[in-house]
Enzyme design. Sequence first.
Site, PDB file in Angstrom:
ATOM      1  N   GLU A 104       0.857  -1.194   0.000  1.00 57.63           N
ATOM      2  CA  GLU A 104       0.000   0.000   0.000  1.00 57.63           C
ATOM      3  C   GLU A 104       0.889   1.239   0.000  1.00 57.63           C
ATOM      4  OE1 GLU A 104      -2.559  -0.337   3.395  1.00 57.63           O
ATOM      5  OE2 GLU A 104      -3.520  -2.149   2.614  1.00 57.63           O
ATOM      6  N   GLY A 117       4.870  -0.581   2.597  1.00 54.07           N
ATOM      7  CA  GLY A 117       5.632  -1.378   1.633  1.00 54.07           C
ATOM      8  C   GLY A 117       6.465  -2.388   2.392  1.00 54.07           C
ATOM      9  N   SER A 118       7.616  -1.929   2.898  1.00 53.29           N
ATOM     10  CA  SER A 118       8.447  -2.829   3.712  1.00 53.29           C
ATOM     11  C   SER A 118       7.701  -3.232   4.984  1.00 53.29           C
ATOM     12  CB  SER A 118       9.742  -2.122   4.109  1.00 53.29           C
ATOM     13  OG  SER A 118      10.476  -1.774   2.960  1.00 53.29           O
ATOM     14  N   TRP A 150       1.479  -0.363  -6.453  1.00 57.94           N
ATOM     15  CA  TRP A 150       2.528  -1.082  -7.207  1.00 57.94           C
ATOM     16  C   TRP A 150       2.181  -2.561  -7.423  1.00 57.94           C
ATOM     17  CZ3 TRP A 150       4.560   0.762  -2.241  1.00 57.94           C
ATOM     18  CH2 TRP A 150       4.964   2.092  -2.290  1.00 57.94           C
ATOM     19  N   GLY A 202      30.983  -0.500 -23.351  1.00 57.66           N
ATOM     20  CA  GLY A 202      31.330   0.902 -23.595  1.00 57.66           C
ATOM     21  C   GLY A 202      30.137   1.697 -24.103  1.00 57.66           C
ATOM     22  N   GLU A 246       9.460  -7.781  -3.331  1.00 60.69           N
ATOM     23  CA  GLU A 246       9.542  -9.007  -2.504  1.00 60.69           C
ATOM     24  C   GLU A 246      10.534  -8.817  -1.358  1.00 60.69           C
ATOM     25  OE1 GLU A 246       8.548 -12.703  -2.812  1.00 60.69           O
ATOM     26  OE2 GLU A 246       6.741 -11.808  -3.665  1.00 60.69           O
ATOM     27  N   GLY A 247      10.567  -7.615  -0.805  1.00 63.56           N
ATOM     28  CA  GLY A 247      11.489  -7.307   0.281  1.00 63.56           C
ATOM     29  C   GLY A 247      12.755  -6.661  -0.262  1.00 63.56           C
TER      30      GLY A 247
HETATM   31  C1  LIG Z   1       7.573  -2.978 -10.291  1.00 65.97           C
HETATM   32  C2  LIG Z   1       7.017  -3.322  -8.951  1.00 65.97           C
HETATM   33  C3  LIG Z   1       6.170  -4.425  -8.826  1.00 65.97           C
HETATM   34  C4  LIG Z   1       5.618  -4.732  -7.575  1.00 65.97           C
HETATM   35  N1  LIG Z   1       4.722  -5.773  -7.483  1.00 65.97           N
HETATM   36  C5  LIG Z   1       4.056  -5.953  -6.317  1.00 65.97           C
HETATM   37  C6  LIG Z   1       2.987  -6.907  -6.237  1.00 65.97           C
HETATM   38  O1  LIG Z   1       2.655  -7.578  -7.208  1.00 65.97           O
HETATM   39  N2  LIG Z   1       2.321  -7.022  -5.049  1.00 65.97           N
HETATM   40  C7  LIG Z   1       2.650  -6.278  -3.963  1.00 65.97           C
HETATM   41  O2  LIG Z   1       2.009  -6.439  -2.927  1.00 65.97           O
HETATM   42  N3  LIG Z   1       3.669  -5.375  -3.994  1.00 65.97           N
HETATM   43  C8  LIG Z   1       4.377  -5.192  -5.151  1.00 65.97           C
HETATM   44  N4  LIG Z   1       5.373  -4.241  -5.215  1.00 65.97           N
HETATM   45  C9  LIG Z   1       5.683  -3.442  -4.042  1.00 65.97           C
HETATM   46  C10 LIG Z   1       7.026  -3.778  -3.419  1.00 65.97           C
HETATM   47  O3  LIG Z   1       6.965  -5.020  -2.774  1.00 65.97           O
HETATM   48  C11 LIG Z   1       7.421  -2.630  -2.475  1.00 65.97           C
HETATM   49  O4  LIG Z   1       7.739  -1.519  -3.296  1.00 65.97           O
HETATM   50  C12 LIG Z   1       8.617  -2.989  -1.601  1.00 65.97           C
HETATM   51  O5  LIG Z   1       8.236  -3.932  -0.637  1.00 65.97           O
HETATM   52  C13 LIG Z   1       9.216  -1.773  -0.877  1.00 65.97           C
HETATM   53  O6  LIG Z   1       8.252  -1.019  -0.236  1.00 65.97           O
HETATM   54  P1  LIG Z   1       8.220   0.589  -0.430  1.00 65.97           P
HETATM   55  O7  LIG Z   1       8.261   0.809  -1.906  1.00 65.97           O
HETATM   56  O8  LIG Z   1       7.064   1.122   0.304  1.00 65.97           O
HETATM   57  O9  LIG Z   1       9.559   1.097   0.166  1.00 65.97           O
HETATM   58  P2  LIG Z   1       9.803   1.588   1.711  1.00 65.97           P
HETATM   59  O10 LIG Z   1       9.316   0.527   2.628  1.00 65.97           O
HETATM   60  O11 LIG Z   1       9.245   2.955   1.842  1.00 65.97           O
HETATM   61  O12 LIG Z   1      11.358   1.638   1.746  1.00 65.97           O
HETATM   62  C14 LIG Z   1      12.124   2.754   1.292  1.00 65.97           C
HETATM   63  C15 LIG Z   1      13.578   2.518   1.666  1.00 65.97           C
HETATM   64  O13 LIG Z   1      13.709   2.424   3.088  1.00 65.97           O
HETATM   65  C16 LIG Z   1      14.322   1.205   3.434  1.00 65.97           C
HETATM   66  N5  LIG Z   1      13.787   0.708   4.716  1.00 65.97           N
HETATM   67  C17 LIG Z   1      12.490   0.607   5.076  1.00 65.97           C
HETATM   68  N6  LIG Z   1      12.393   0.069   6.299  1.00 65.97           N
HETATM   69  C18 LIG Z   1      13.643  -0.172   6.731  1.00 65.97           C
HETATM   70  C19 LIG Z   1      14.224  -0.716   7.901  1.00 65.97           C
HETATM   71  N7  LIG Z   1      13.469  -1.156   8.918  1.00 65.97           N
HETATM   72  N8  LIG Z   1      15.562  -0.828   7.982  1.00 65.97           N
HETATM   73  C20 LIG Z   1      16.351  -0.399   6.953  1.00 65.97           C
HETATM   74  N9  LIG Z   1      15.871   0.123   5.826  1.00 65.97           N
HETATM   75  C21 LIG Z   1      14.550   0.232   5.710  1.00 65.97           C
HETATM   76  C22 LIG Z   1      14.020   0.262   2.274  1.00 65.97           C
HETATM   77  O14 LIG Z   1      14.929  -0.805   2.213  1.00 65.97           O
HETATM   78  C23 LIG Z   1      14.125   1.206   1.101  1.00 65.97           C
HETATM   79  O15 LIG Z   1      15.454   1.354   0.725  1.00 65.97           O
HETATM   80  C24 LIG Z   1       5.959  -3.955  -6.448  1.00 65.97           C
HETATM   81  C25 LIG Z   1       6.815  -2.849  -6.582  1.00 65.97           C
HETATM   82  C26 LIG Z   1       7.328  -2.522  -7.811  1.00 65.97           C
HETATM   83  C27 LIG Z   1       8.198  -1.304  -7.937  1.00 65.97           C
END
Ligand SMILES: Cc1cc2nc3c(=O)[nH]c(=O)nc-3n(C[C@H](O)[C@H](O)[C@H](O)COP(=O)(O)OP(=O)(O)OC[C@H]3O[C@@H](n4cnc5c(N)ncnc54)[C@H](O)[C@@H]3O)c2cc1C
Length: 406
Positions: free
Chosen positions: A132, A136-137, A163, A362, A386-387
Amino acid sequence: MSEFSLELNEDQQQIQKWVHDFAEAVVRPAAHEWDEREEFPWPIVEEAAKIGLYSFDFFAQASLGDSTGLTLPVALEELFWGDAGIGLSIFGSGLAAAGIAGTGLAEQVMEWVPQCFGDADKIQLGAFCVSEPDAGSDVSSLKTRATYDEANDEWVLNGTKAWITNGGIADIHVVVATVDPSLKGRGQASFVVPPDTKGLSQGQKYLKHGIRASHTAEVVLEDVRLPGRLLLGGKEKLDEKLARAREQQRTGAKQPAMATFEATRPSVAAMAVGIARAAYEYALEYAKERSQFGRPIIHNQAIAFALADMKLEIDAARLLVWRASWMGRTGKPFTNAEGSMSKLKAGEVAVWATERAIQILGGNGYTREFPVERWHRDAKIYTIFEGTSEIQRLVISRAISGLRVE
Ligand SMILES: Cc1cc2nc3c(=O)[nH]c(=O)nc-3n(C[C@H](O)[C@H](O)[C@H](O)COP(=O)(O)OP(=O)(O)OC[C@H]3O[C@@H](n4cnc5c(N)ncnc54)[C@H](O)[C@@H]3O)c2cc1C
């Protein structure tokens, strides 16, 4: 007890060749066009359905009909060697199918998993909707809400998913929603949203850096009403789970590790290995043919050593993938987060190796006339979805230390 062996059996070798031939003859030649069009590659998915690669049968055979766990990663590596955007368009439904198979009752799995694929005459797609805008994470803080209307035995879903691969164009959406937000991750449940359900719509379609043939969009749920039987796992199991979670919350007991997530990570990692291998093979051939200063550039250690390192890292990543896949299939516990290890390594190797490939090519490597820049863009998603890599490191560090590393 079988002897230790890293040799693929005859079936696996046949599947490997079959998928490779399709990737080489159909997927790779179409990759540039669909990346530029940034549209779901229906004709290619139709071709895959015609030969049975895009099908429930193949998904079941490659995941369940294989006691070693290696068939699926082997097939995925070959398909994604062809192209990752098209590969994900073919395999995105598999993520929804895995979501149903992971939590559904036997009869739910039988009813809904085949519908994630349809058949060659009528292709269907699945989407797995967890993420959502604000979760995400941190998947424990989902806001999409599922409330139970007892009088009608119906669930009502409201929220926005972000996403989502195949989001809005899928026939079957598997939606994870919170039933009791105070229980965080343990208060969530999964639902099947069947085709043409009122209240589910596609929000914005995202324009992306890589895997551009794969469709990624928001999924909006507005008063989506679902019959009670579409709750995966059933109401009784959910009630028991919620009761257990409330009891543990009251007594302060620890939550069990999220072992199930570990199981799907090696498959995603195998996709990244396929992209990395494509780039390595391409760069190796190029380095043998491209001459500067009167000799092929591979005669320079700077180039040859880079290729040696690429080969080494890709093979190391594949071995981690195979180990985790074998552990998952044979029920060995991921005590050191071996699933996360495979995903972390493969994703980072894919980004690094594709960047090296651009360097070896290159100026040509930097242009869209050559495929390595596309592979580099495609590889990047493997350190995010996927994390993320950071989350994989968190999972591994918690597993090896037994501590709640933050
Ligand atoms: C092309 C694409 C396809 C996708 N397909 C799906 C799908 O089919 N179904 C679905 O459910 N989701 C899907 N996703 C979502 C995807 O799983 C999330 O984008 C991903 O889990 C990261 O979440 P976020 O984008 O909210 O990043 P955030 O959670 O906001 O993270 C931003 C940054 O902060 C870091 N961070 C966050 N928390 C911590 C912590 N505790 N410690 C250290 N670093 C941290 C992260 O590693 C990252 O570098 C997709 C995304 C993309 C781009």
